[in-house]
Enzyme design. Structure first.
Site, PDB file in Angstrom:
ATOM      1  N   GLU A 115      67.978  53.233  17.659  1.00 17.23           N
ATOM      2  CA  GLU A 115      67.310  53.898  18.608  1.00 17.23           C
ATOM      3  C   GLU A 115      68.137  55.616  18.901  1.00 17.23           C
ATOM      4  OE1 GLU A 115      67.742  51.746  22.191  1.00 17.23           O
ATOM      5  OE2 GLU A 115      66.994  53.558  23.976  1.00 17.23           O
ATOM      6  N   ASP A 119      69.463  40.185  23.956  1.00 19.09           N
ATOM      7  CA  ASP A 119      70.959  41.339  24.185  1.00 19.09           C
ATOM      8  C   ASP A 119      72.111  40.333  24.876  1.00 19.09           C
ATOM      9  OD1 ASP A 119      70.243  43.580  23.037  1.00 19.09           O
ATOM     10  OD2 ASP A 119      69.478  43.801  25.234  1.00 19.09           O
TER      11      ASP A 119
HETATM   12  O1  KIV Z   1      67.542  46.474  26.306  1.00 20.36           O
HETATM   13  C1  KIV Z   1      66.835  46.684  25.182  1.00 20.36           C
HETATM   14  O2  KIV Z   1      65.768  47.084  25.800  1.00 20.36           O
HETATM   15  C2  KIV Z   1      66.753  47.174  24.311  1.00 20.36           C
HETATM   16  C3  KIV Z   1      65.760  48.322  22.876  1.00 20.36           C
HETATM   17  C4  KIV Z   1      65.598  49.876  24.208  1.00 20.36           C
HETATM   18  C5  KIV Z   1      65.980  48.416  22.113  1.00 20.36           C
HETATM   19  O3  KIV Z   1      67.989  47.497  24.288  1.00 20.36           O
END
Ligand code: KIV
Length: 271
Positions: free
Chosen positions: A181, A84
């Site tokens: 989501e 991310d």
């Molecule tokens: O940060 C995370 O774990 C996510 C998931 C909830 C898809 O984005």
């Protein structure tokens, strides 16, 4: 299992084979999930909640993400590693490129960003530079303070249409994957059919191409109330059948149930 790449996931979408994704934040969990055949490891900024004890993902930094991505990539095996981009780390093309470069050099093979149509030029710029991206739509936890809580998104027609149009535009711009989501299952089905790229779901019903869960949720390690889309795989039939209830059995049960379509059931989705 052979190394999972974007081509693997595209082939799986074409053939109708569901793919699996779980979060991991360290090398032990990375090995746990890849050794059980999970296709994609998400180094999620959910680490803010589950590793740092924060109440949202907002405090997570690029340094935090690089640290955890490096640790996961050491033991990811054949699984693809997706990381991310955290809160406010991709507000323009140059910033997105700088921070994605850091994640890729820490071991990510794809970056994930939260948003909709405004991400089109960013996704396109990343693609030009050889950085595949996954766009996370629907309930986007980094925007929790704008959304007013963790709520299902896209129940009204205007929001649903905006999400469909954004998904098509993001695919055209070069997004490699989409992640939905907490959206109604029917909307997730429509988006999954509208694009050629793989779509991962969490609380998005059974018809997306792949599924993702936070590992501590599905191993029943997260204290307190769980979201509706979570299933406890430590007590799932697959884990208990072997009489062990080990974490390996729990992850194996998740992989089996996603592949054979048992998980998610209708009770894990939203209308
Ligand atoms: O940060 C995370 O774990 C996510 C998931 C909830 C898809 O984005």
């Amino acid at each position: 299992m052979a190394k999972v790449t974007l081509s693997t996931l595209l082939e799986m979408k074409k053939s109708g084979e569901k793919f699996t994704c779980l979060t991991a934040y360290d090398s032990t969990h990375a090995h746990l999930v890849s050794s059980q055949g999970v296709d994609v490891i998400l180094v999620g900024d959910s680490l803010g909640n589950v590793c740092q004890g924060q109440t949202s993902t907002v405090p997570v930094t690029v340094d935090d993400m690089c640290y955890h991505t490096r640790n996961v990539s050491m033991k990811a095996g054949d699984a693809m590693v997706m990381s991310d981009l955290p809160f406010a780390s991709y507000t323009n093309e140059q910033q997105a490129l700088t921070n994605s470069t850091r994640l890729m050099q820490a071991g990510a093979e794809m970056v994930k960003l939260e948003g909709e149509a405004w991400l089109v030029p960013i996704v396109s710029r990343l693609r030009e530079q050889g950085i595949p991206s996954c766009v996370h739509l629907g309930l986007t936890p980094q925007s929790v303070h704008v959304l007013g809580g963790y709520k299902v998104q896209g129940r009204d027609q205007a929001r649903a249409n905006a999400m469909i149009e954004a998904s098509i535009a993001l695919e055209k711009a070069g997004a490699a994957i989409l992640l939905l989501e907490c959206v109604p299952s029917a909307l997730a089905r429509e988006i999954t059919r509208a694009v050629q790229i793989p779509v991962i779901g969490i609380g998005a019903g059974a018809d997306t191409d792949g599924q993702v869960l936070v590992i501590y949720d599905m191993l029943d390690m997260t204290p307190g109330r769980k979201p509706k889309f979570v299933k406890n795989f430590m007590t799932a039939a697959g884990a208990m059948a072997a009489g062990q209830g080990s974490v390996q059995q729990g992850v194996a049960a998740y992989v089996k149930e996603v592949k054979d379509g048992t998980f998610p059931g209708p009770e894990h989705g939203f209308e």
